[in-house]
Design an enzyme around this catalytic site. Structure first.
Site, short mmCIF file in Angstrom:
data_model
loop_
_atom_site.label_atom_id
_atom_site.label_comp_id
_atom_site.label_asym_id
_atom_site.label_seq_id
_atom_site.Cartn_x
_atom_site.Cartn_y
_atom_site.Cartn_z
N ASP A 45 45.91 29.46 50.51
CA ASP A 45 46.87 28.99 49.00
C ASP A 45 47.42 27.92 49.30
O ASP A 45 47.71 27.34 48.26
CB ASP A 45 47.87 30.28 49.02
CG ASP A 45 47.12 31.57 48.71
OD1 ASP A 45 46.37 31.55 47.70
OD2 ASP A 45 47.55 32.70 49.25
N ASN A 98 41.88 30.73 57.99
CA ASN A 98 42.35 32.30 57.90
C ASN A 98 40.96 32.78 58.73
O ASN A 98 40.25 32.37 58.92
CB ASN A 98 42.46 32.82 56.53
CG ASN A 98 41.25 32.68 55.46
OD1 ASN A 98 40.21 32.93 55.79
ND2 ASN A 98 41.60 31.40 54.88
N LYS A 142 46.97 11.77 65.23
CA LYS A 142 47.25 12.94 65.73
C LYS A 142 48.85 13.16 65.92
O LYS A 142 49.31 12.09 66.73
CB LYS A 142 46.67 13.12 67.32
CG LYS A 142 46.94 14.44 67.83
CD LYS A 142 46.38 14.70 69.12
CE LYS A 142 46.98 15.79 69.83
NZ LYS A 142 46.59 15.86 71.23
N ASP A 165 43.61 26.71 42.47
CA ASP A 165 42.98 28.10 42.47
C ASP A 165 41.77 28.06 41.74
O ASP A 165 41.72 27.73 40.50
CB ASP A 165 43.84 28.94 41.56
CG ASP A 165 43.44 30.54 41.61
OD1 ASP A 165 42.17 30.79 41.70
OD2 ASP A 165 44.36 31.30 42.09
N ILE A 166 40.70 28.31 42.63
CA ILE A 166 39.51 27.72 42.13
C ILE A 166 38.81 28.89 40.98
O ILE A 166 38.21 28.48 39.91
CB ILE A 166 38.20 27.88 43.31
CG1 ILE A 166 38.91 26.69 44.20
CG2 ILE A 166 36.88 27.69 42.89
CD1 ILE A 166 38.10 26.78 45.64
N PHE A 213 37.58 38.08 43.88
CA PHE A 213 37.58 39.17 44.92
C PHE A 213 39.24 39.24 45.15
O PHE A 213 39.96 38.40 45.09
CB PHE A 213 36.85 38.96 46.11
CG PHE A 213 35.63 39.41 46.21
CD1 PHE A 213 34.63 38.95 45.55
CD2 PHE A 213 35.08 40.24 47.25
CE1 PHE A 213 33.23 39.34 45.35
CE2 PHE A 213 33.89 40.76 47.18
CZ PHE A 213 33.05 40.39 46.39
N LYS A 245 45.78 40.84 38.87
CA LYS A 245 45.31 39.65 39.21
C LYS A 245 43.96 39.31 38.15
O LYS A 245 43.91 38.14 38.06
CB LYS A 245 44.79 39.63 40.84
CG LYS A 245 44.50 38.52 41.37
CD LYS A 245 44.08 38.53 42.85
CE LYS A 245 45.41 38.60 43.80
NZ LYS A 245 45.21 39.18 45.10
N LYS A 273 44.38 35.66 36.13
CA LYS A 273 43.33 34.68 36.65
C LYS A 273 42.30 34.39 35.43
O LYS A 273 41.71 33.24 35.35
CB LYS A 273 42.52 34.73 37.83
CG LYS A 273 43.30 35.08 39.00
CD LYS A 273 42.95 34.25 40.27
CE LYS A 273 43.92 34.72 41.46
NZ LYS A 273 43.71 33.78 42.73
#
Ligand code: C5P
Length: 401
Positions: A277, A209, A287, A306-307, A325, A339, A343
């Protein structure tokens, strides 16, 4: 805190030297006595006359000046200060200090001093990122000096990146910390995640990302400057390592989680990374090739750990303050509030990353801090300033325990 303190300000060569004139004023406004040393390079950017007029003191430039040596020897000059500040600190002066050279007044004073030294690097971003400069900075930190900055942004040379000298008021705050002994997070351990993760498809391809890591890196640096012992678990990025921080470079979400767990116990966890995710199920060992059928391969995805949630829900060694965040593109605060609950973290920093905000990869951020007590809307600030404000907020939290 600075009232009556004696600060020896060394101004070395760099366009940022113009900010040092303002720094002199800010320090004097707070009651400090400021004596200045100009290196030969520094004197190319600001004149001895301006420095003398603002500091209301003689300016020292020459190691072998008979007049200066008879009135104020260089050893006395360094010993009579409570704090030495180098702003701007050029790559050249840092290299001299790291090597222990003493071939002009500034480097000689720095070798002779028994006082704390704060240095504010300022230079072209490539010079800052050069392994030699990074090696010298690490040496200076290991030698017990304190660094402030450099910040990110537009540089006078026309390039963009790390290399801007910290602002005068930030340097003043660092002087206050050093002289007031105010390191409110001393003795606290922090884990900060930053940057993107790369999830391998095969040995040459990956999913990723657009996170730059700027915000997370700045938070790690800000916590360290308040005295915390910081481990920065960083996904792939192009940033310089923040001063005084232990960096663990990782690529995937699984590696990021393992590095966080290996860094426990901690008092504080700040999860600023943009963790992928999903990862590709069954990464190919070789390859992947087109098979001629015209059909692309089906990539099956599996969910990553999910850390933030894992750290928030640890039993026994959960960090006492876990901050997440929430980058959202709509209903920013509502989504971040749910959230936080889902979490199980203590605080959530919510920001709008919608198209047109320029937050992803940019230098500014507009955030809302969501805690059990409510929501604070913060003004738009540079990412460095968001980091400093968050670190201060964390220090206040532990101070009021
Ligand atoms: O669920 P979402 O990705 O929007 O949550 C964002 C927060 O969760 C950030 O603090 C991010 O660092 C953290 N996170 C994580 N591990 C994941 C996904 C998100 O730590 N796998």
């Amino acid at each position: 805190m600075l009232n009556g303190k004696r600060i020896l300000l060394i101004i070395s060569g760099g366009i940022a030297a113009y900010k040092s004139l303002d720094l002199i004023r800010r320090l004097k406004e707070r009651g400090a006595n400021v004596r200045c040393v100009l290196t030969a390079g520094g004197a190319q950017f600001v004149t001895p006359l301006s420095v003398a007029a603002l500091s209301e003191e003689a300016v020292y430039q020459d190691l072998f000046s008979l007049k200066d040596e008879s009135e104020m020897g260089h050893i006395r000059l360094s010993r009579e200060a409570d704090l030495l500040v180098i702003a701007p600190a050029s790559a050249d002066l840092m290299a001299k200090m790291a090597a222990g050279l003493a071939d002009d007044l500034a480097s000689t004073l720095l070798l002779a001093t028994d006082k704390p030294v704060l240095f504010a690097p300022a230079m072209n971003t490539r010079m800052w990122e050069h392994p030699a400069t990074q090696r010298n900075v690490r040496t200076l930190l290991d030698d017990g000096l304190t660094a402030i900055g450099p910040g990110q942004g537009d540089l006078a040379c026309g390039e963009v990146g790390a290399g801007r000298m910290s602002e005068p008021l930030e340097i003043v705050a660092a002087c206050e910390n050093l002289l007031g002994g105010e390191m409110p997070l001393r003795g606290r351990r922090a884990i900060v995640t930053s940057g993107p993760t790369y999830e391998a498809i095969d040995p040459v391809r990956y999913l990723a990302n657009r996170s730059s890591g700027k915000q997370g890196h700045a938070i790690a640096g800000a916590l360290a400057s308040l005295g915390a012992e910081v481990v920065l678990v960083a996904g792939p990025n192009n940033l310089a390592d923040p001063g005084g921080v232990t960096v663990r470079d990782i690529e995937s979400a699984a590696q990021m989680l393992a590095a966080c767990e290996a860094s426990l116990p901690a008092d504080i966890a700040v999860c600023a990374a943009a963790v992928a995710d999903w990862r590709v199920a069954g990464e190919a060992e070789q390859k992947m090739k087109k098979d001629g059928s015209g059909q692309p391969p089906a990539l099956a995805l599996v969910e990553n750990p999910d850390i933030l949630k894992t750290l928030s829900q640890l039993n026994g060694n959960r960090p006492s303050l876990v901050v997440g965040f929430a980058a959202e593109t709509e209903k920013v605060v509502d989504h971040a509030k749910s959230k936080r609950q889902r979490k199980g973290c203590d605080w959530m920093v919510a920001n709008d990353v919608g198209a047109g905000t320029g937050v992803m990869g940019g230098d500014e951020n507009t955030v809302h801090l969501i805690t059990a007590q409510g929501i604070e809307d913060w003004p738009t600030m540079a990412k460095d300033a968001v980091a400093a404000a968050l670190a201060k907020r964390i220090a206040d939290h532990f101070g009021s325990e």
